[in-house]
Design an enzyme around this catalytic site. Sequence first.
Site, PDB file in Angstrom:
ATOM      1  CG  ASP A 121      53.664  -6.412  52.467  1.00 43.15           C
ATOM      2  OD1 ASP A 121      53.122  -7.699  52.021  1.00 43.15           O
ATOM      3  OD2 ASP A 121      54.038  -6.589  54.245  1.00 43.15           O
ATOM      4  CB  SER A 122      50.607  -8.947  55.038  1.00 45.03           C
ATOM      5  OG  SER A 122      52.370  -9.448  55.368  1.00 45.03           O
TER       6      SER A 122
ATOM      7  CB  CYS B 182      51.341  -9.299  50.129  1.00 36.92           C
ATOM      8  SG  CYS B 182      51.270 -10.273  51.410  1.00 36.92           S
TER       9      CYS B 182
ATOM     10  CD  GLU C 262      57.859  -8.913  60.859  1.00 35.97           C
ATOM     11  OE1 GLU C 262      57.604  -8.622  61.557  1.00 35.97           O
ATOM     12  OE2 GLU C 262      57.410  -8.969  59.439  1.00 35.97           O
TER      13      GLU C 262
ATOM     14  CB  CYS D 110      58.509 -14.787  51.458  1.00 31.23           C
ATOM     15  SG  CYS D 110      57.896 -13.373  52.399  1.00 31.23           S
ATOM     16  CB  THR D 111      57.200  -9.187  51.784  1.00 29.70           C
ATOM     17  OG1 THR D 111      56.978  -9.705  52.545  1.00 29.70           O
ATOM     18  CG2 THR D 111      56.946  -8.339  50.402  1.00 29.70           C
ATOM     19  CG  HIS D 112      59.362 -11.168  56.188  1.00 27.73           C
ATOM     20  ND1 HIS D 112      58.370 -10.530  55.387  1.00 27.73           N
ATOM     21  CD2 HIS D 112      59.678 -10.452  57.248  1.00 27.73           C
ATOM     22  CE1 HIS D 112      57.646 -10.058  55.910  1.00 27.73           C
ATOM     23  NE2 HIS D 112      58.092 -10.047  57.187  1.00 27.73           N
TER      24      HIS D 112
HETATM   25  N1  DGL Z   1      54.388 -10.548  52.929  1.00 28.30           N
HETATM   26  C1  DGL Z   1      54.111 -11.783  53.487  1.00 28.30           C
HETATM   27  C2  DGL Z   1      54.522 -12.726  52.324  1.00 28.30           C
HETATM   28  O1  DGL Z   1      55.007 -11.847  51.084  1.00 28.30           O
HETATM   29  C3  DGL Z   1      54.529 -12.569  54.717  1.00 28.30           C
HETATM   30  C4  DGL Z   1      54.228 -11.655  55.731  1.00 28.30           C
HETATM   31  C5  DGL Z   1      52.918 -12.439  55.812  1.00 28.30           C
HETATM   32  O2  DGL Z   1      52.827 -13.956  56.176  1.00 28.30           O
HETATM   33  O3  DGL Z   1      52.185 -11.986  56.253  1.00 28.30           O
HETATM   34  O4  DGL Z   1      53.947 -13.698  51.764  1.00 28.30           O
END
Ligand code: DGL
Length: 273
Positions: free
Chosen positions: A15-16, A78, A157, A189-191
Amino acid sequence: MSSEQTQDRPIGIFDSGVGGLTVVAEIFKLLPGESIVYFGDVGRYPYGGRSRETITRFARQDIGFLLEHKVKFIIAACNSASAVALDKVKEEFDAEILGVIEPGAKAAVSVTRNNRVGIIGTRATITSDSYAKAIQKRRKEVKVFSLACPLFVPLAEEGYIEKEATFLIARDYLKTLIDVDIDTLVLGCTHYPLLKKVIGEVMGKEVRLIDSAEETAREVAAVLSVRNLMRPSGGQVTHKFYVSDVPEKFSQIADRFLGRTINNITRVDITRY
Ligand code: DGL
């Protein structure tokens, strides 16, 4: 290589940054016998506002790193990387790689009753139109309404999980989706799973939320089982976590995403891959 030796290998997840831990949490629940190697690209986070070329280059390196750890299966946790880079990058590697878009799209199609589905995600995910394409490939009558909600990432976050500010922002972002009468909303989105309560309250009870992390873990379990790649029960499970910059922030907020503390986070130079 015998199939027993392959079964014993870890699952690689990238993931990022810290967000992919929502996928790890679901893997822990569903596949507690599997070992995991996680890479969080905290040094180049966020991916969601970057170009296709840049995200593709990053994803290629993330996968290269995981393959060095002899993983048996790779999950692109991600959404931004899955949406803009995976189709291309998958062709370059001789490895089993699954992104989060297809499982989320599949679940949305099976859940919607009125064929009106909303997608929320980062700018990169929404601009790519990947969810809409994946949904319409399965059922072309489904109308997809996509919306970028970039502020949700820093809110999750920073621990702004159920604060008034988060409700205000969610109400403002989501009003366009309320107006179009969707019955299903993909948290692309992961978050966003961290903000499920706020998003659910704002959208109302009639709208079903699809958690792409949950759906992906289900898909991984199914694929491992069909391919006879599931790790046999018993034996030592080991999880390893790697990041591309100082691990402090990652370890501080990891608890919130994973529901448990992570020790032993190793910093790596991802540009070598
Ligand atoms: N992990 C990214 C996603 O799921 C969210 C955070 C980012 O922008 O890197 O799209």
